[in-house]
Enzyme design. Structure first.
Site, PDB file in Angstrom:
ATOM      1  CB  CYS A   1       3.630  -4.884  -6.711  1.00 47.54           C
ATOM      2  SG  CYS A   1       2.843  -3.823  -5.488  1.00 47.54           S
TER       3      CYS A   1
ATOM      4  CB  CYS B   1       0.396  -3.637  -1.065  1.00 47.65           C
ATOM      5  SG  CYS B   1       1.126  -3.828  -2.695  1.00 47.65           S
TER       6      CYS B   1
ATOM      7  CB  CYS C   1       8.709   1.656   2.272  1.00 49.53           C
ATOM      8  SG  CYS C   1       9.110   0.276   1.193  1.00 49.53           S
TER       9      CYS C   1
ATOM     10  CG  ASP D   1       6.085  -2.611  -0.226  1.00 49.46           C
ATOM     11  OD1 ASP D   1       5.162  -2.975   0.524  1.00 49.46           O
ATOM     12  OD2 ASP D   1       5.937  -1.780  -1.130  1.00 49.46           O
TER      13      ASP D   1
END
Length: 152
Positions: A108, A64, A35, A37
């Protein structure tokens, strides 16, 4: 623009502690290349007031903007904490001044928490030293017989 978005922008304008610590005591990596991340965290410890505490923490993030902002906040929060204190911090606490993350950004905080815990899992435990009542007691040879073996 929401208060959260403004805080993320501020954190991104002046990110703290980005990059590798070459002589780090521990490194933790977490994420999924599928993905995109991923986060790596470096920890450097020092002795302070008889405790082993985090002196420096840094990170690299492939994710992100929120993940970068949370990691930046977290590396500042970790300074001066013992490994045990750092391990107790939740993803929500690691967000620092950003405050609670919106539902779609909770991952996150979890990413940063995961990298921290992965690094702490690789931190060697410093054995405690038992000291005698006096310095001479601590230096005394253990009782018992000593056997000397010649080496050829």
């Amino acid at each position: 623009m929401s208060d959260f978005e403004e805080k993320v922008r501020e954190a991104l304008a002046k990110p703290q502690n980005q990059g590798e610590i070459p002589d780090a005591d521990a490194v933790g990596t977490v994420g999924s290349p599928d993905c995109g991340d991923m986060l790596r965290m470096w920890l450097k410890f020092t002795e302070k007031d008889g405790k082993r505490v985090i002196d420096r923490a840094s990170f690299q993030s492939f994710g992100c903007q929120t993940a970068i902002a949370v990691a930046s906040m977290a590396t500042e929060l970790l300074k001066g904490k013992t490994a045990e204190e750092a391990r107790e911090l939740s993803a929500n606490e690691l967000t620092g001044d950003l405050g609670p993350l919106p539902p779609m950004k909770i991952h996150c905080g979890q990413l940063v928490e995961g990298a921290l815990k992965n690094a702490l899992d690789q931190t060697p435990v410093v054995p405690s030293v038992t000291v005698g009542a006096t310095l001479s007691d601590a230096m005394r040879q253990p009782a018992g017989k000593i056997r000397i073996v010649a080496v050829e």
